[in-house]
Motif scaffolding. Structure first.
Motif, PDB file in Angstrom:
ATOM      1  N   PRO A   1       0.836  -1.203   0.000  1.00  0.00           N
ATOM      2  CA  PRO A   1       0.000   0.000   0.000  1.00  0.00           C
ATOM      3  C   PRO A   1       0.874   1.258   0.000  1.00  0.00           C
ATOM      4  O   PRO A   1       1.867   1.335   0.714  1.00  0.00           O
ATOM      5  CB  PRO A   1      -0.783  -0.110   1.317  1.00  0.00           C
ATOM      6  CG  PRO A   1      -0.772  -1.567   1.651  1.00  0.00           C
ATOM      7  CD  PRO A   1       0.551  -2.072   1.145  1.00  0.00           C
ATOM      8  N   GLY A   2       0.527   2.208  -0.833  1.00  0.00           N
ATOM      9  CA  GLY A   2       1.256   3.466  -0.909  1.00  0.00           C
ATOM     10  C   GLY A   2       2.550   3.391  -1.705  1.00  0.00           C
ATOM     11  O   GLY A   2       3.365   4.311  -1.654  1.00  0.00           O
TER      12      GLY A   2
ATOM     13  N   THR B   1       5.687  13.023   4.172  1.00  0.00           N
ATOM     14  CA  THR B   1       4.623  12.257   3.514  1.00  0.00           C
ATOM     15  C   THR B   1       5.108  10.935   2.931  1.00  0.00           C
ATOM     16  O   THR B   1       4.331  10.224   2.303  1.00  0.00           O
ATOM     17  CB  THR B   1       3.971  13.076   2.381  1.00  0.00           C
ATOM     18  OG1 THR B   1       4.965  13.365   1.395  1.00  0.00           O
ATOM     19  CG2 THR B   1       3.341  14.351   2.911  1.00  0.00           C
ATOM     20  N   GLN B   2       6.379  10.637   3.115  1.00  0.00           N
ATOM     21  CA  GLN B   2       6.946   9.414   2.535  1.00  0.00           C
ATOM     22  C   GLN B   2       7.866   8.720   3.529  1.00  0.00           C
ATOM     23  O   GLN B   2       8.441   9.373   4.399  1.00  0.00           O
ATOM     24  CB  GLN B   2       7.760   9.725   1.279  1.00  0.00           C
ATOM     25  CG  GLN B   2       6.972  10.339   0.157  1.00  0.00           C
ATOM     26  CD  GLN B   2       7.849  10.722  -1.020  1.00  0.00           C
ATOM     27  OE1 GLN B   2       9.044  10.468  -1.047  1.00  0.00           O
ATOM     28  NE2 GLN B   2       7.252  11.361  -2.011  1.00  0.00           N
TER      29      GLN B   2
ATOM     30  N   ASP C   1       4.211   5.959   0.344  1.00  0.00           N
ATOM     31  CA  ASP C   1       3.422   7.053   0.903  1.00  0.00           C
ATOM     32  C   ASP C   1       3.140   6.705   2.364  1.00  0.00           C
ATOM     33  O   ASP C   1       2.517   5.686   2.651  1.00  0.00           O
ATOM     34  CB  ASP C   1       2.124   7.184   0.108  1.00  0.00           C
ATOM     35  CG  ASP C   1       1.235   8.306   0.586  1.00  0.00           C
ATOM     36  OD1 ASP C   1       1.175   8.576   1.804  1.00  0.00           O
ATOM     37  OD2 ASP C   1       0.550   8.902  -0.263  1.00  0.00           O
ATOM     38  N   SER C   2       3.591   7.546   3.280  1.00  0.00           N
ATOM     39  CA  SER C   2       3.463   7.236   4.707  1.00  0.00           C
ATOM     40  C   SER C   2       2.025   7.228   5.201  1.00  0.00           C
ATOM     41  O   SER C   2       1.724   6.611   6.214  1.00  0.00           O
ATOM     42  CB  SER C   2       4.283   8.215   5.548  1.00  0.00           C
ATOM     43  OG  SER C   2       3.820   9.539   5.376  1.00  0.00           O
ATOM     44  N   THR C   3       1.117   7.871   4.469  1.00  0.00           N
ATOM     45  CA  THR C   3      -0.287   7.877   4.897  1.00  0.00           C
ATOM     46  C   THR C   3      -1.025   6.606   4.479  1.00  0.00           C
ATOM     47  O   THR C   3      -2.109   6.332   4.982  1.00  0.00           O
ATOM     48  CB  THR C   3      -1.039   9.098   4.323  1.00  0.00           C
ATOM     49  OG1 THR C   3      -1.084   8.998   2.890  1.00  0.00           O
ATOM     50  CG2 THR C   3      -0.371  10.397   4.738  1.00  0.00           C
ATOM     51  N   LYS C   4      -0.424   5.826   3.578  1.00  0.00           N
ATOM     52  CA  LYS C   4      -1.079   4.615   3.074  1.00  0.00           C
ATOM     53  C   LYS C   4      -0.333   3.337   3.418  1.00  0.00           C
ATOM     54  O   LYS C   4      -0.895   2.251   3.343  1.00  0.00           O
ATOM     55  CB  LYS C   4      -1.220   4.701   1.549  1.00  0.00           C
ATOM     56  CG  LYS C   4      -2.066   5.848   1.084  1.00  0.00           C
ATOM     57  CD  LYS C   4      -2.058   5.948  -0.421  1.00  0.00           C
ATOM     58  CE  LYS C   4      -2.847   7.168  -0.875  1.00  0.00           C
ATOM     59  NZ  LYS C   4      -2.679   7.422  -2.296  1.00  0.00           N
ATOM     60  N   ALA C   5       0.933   3.457   3.781  1.00  0.00           N
ATOM     61  CA  ALA C   5       1.780   2.280   3.969  1.00  0.00           C
ATOM     62  C   ALA C   5       1.487   1.561   5.281  1.00  0.00           C
ATOM     63  O   ALA C   5       1.179   2.186   6.295  1.00  0.00           O
ATOM     64  CB  ALA C   5       3.248   2.694   3.940  1.00  0.00           C
ATOM     65  N   ASN C   6       1.596   0.246   5.239  1.00  0.00           N
ATOM     66  CA  ASN C   6       1.591  -0.595   6.424  1.00  0.00           C
ATOM     67  C   ASN C   6       3.036  -1.031   6.588  1.00  0.00           C
ATOM     68  O   ASN C   6       3.521  -1.900   5.853  1.00  0.00           O
ATOM     69  CB  ASN C   6       0.661  -1.791   6.211  1.00  0.00           C
ATOM     70  CG  ASN C   6       0.691  -2.767   7.354  1.00  0.00           C
ATOM     71  OD1 ASN C   6       1.735  -3.019   7.961  1.00  0.00           O
ATOM     72  ND2 ASN C   6      -0.458  -3.348   7.643  1.00  0.00           N
TER      73      ASN C   6
ATOM     74  N   THR D   1       5.112  -4.043   4.739  1.00  0.00           N
ATOM     75  CA  THR D   1       6.122  -3.607   3.775  1.00  0.00           C
ATOM     76  C   THR D   1       7.475  -4.228   4.092  1.00  0.00           C
ATOM     77  O   THR D   1       8.149  -4.770   3.216  1.00  0.00           O
ATOM     78  CB  THR D   1       6.222  -2.062   3.769  1.00  0.00           C
ATOM     79  OG1 THR D   1       4.950  -1.527   3.410  1.00  0.00           O
ATOM     80  CG2 THR D   1       7.280  -1.582   2.806  1.00  0.00           C
TER      81      THR D   1
END
Length: 124
Positions: A17-18, A80-81, A100-105, A109
């Motif tokens: 994600p992200g 943001t990353q 993307d830090s707002t979407k990443a798990n 990852t």
């Protein structure tokens, strides 16, 4: 090896994600074996070239300090990353991944990166 790395890039793009970009590069020469970006204008080859300097500096510091350690990974958190530099066990190559830090798990990852790092080690 290029088919394997192409599949690696597709798997990351699909499963992380992200996902922003990824590069696999050799530490000694700086040669990129593979790059992939989901964001126009984000050049993972250029990013990995700069991050190679981070890796080399840390390896030199470990050596200068006489530490019997190796780098597992280096994480750089931007607003943001998240940029992850995952070093192979033999210090021959690294995987550079930007998300993307707002979407990443982050747990998922890092688990995927560890899995792929082992698979790539057998191919390079």
């Amino acid at each position: 090896m290029s088919d394997f790395l192409k599949q690696f890039g597709e798997d990351l793009r699909k499963n992380v994600p992200g996902f922003i970009a990824v590069a696999v590069a050799e530490i000694k020469s700086g040669i990129s074996y593979f790059t992939e970006s989901a964001v126009p204008g984000f050049d993972p080859e250029l990013a990995s070239a700069f991050n190679l300097e981070v890796v080399k500096a840390k390896l030199n510091a470990i050596n200068a300090l006489g530490l019997k350690e190796s780098i597992d990974d280096i994480m750089i958190n931007l607003k943001t990353q998240i940029h992850i530099i995952d070093i192979s066990d033999n210090n021959e190559y690294f995987i550079y991944l930007a998300v993307d830090s707002t979407k990443a798990n982050l747990g998922m990852t890092k688990a995927l990166l560890n899995k792929y790092k082992k698979e790539i080690a057998g191919k390079i």
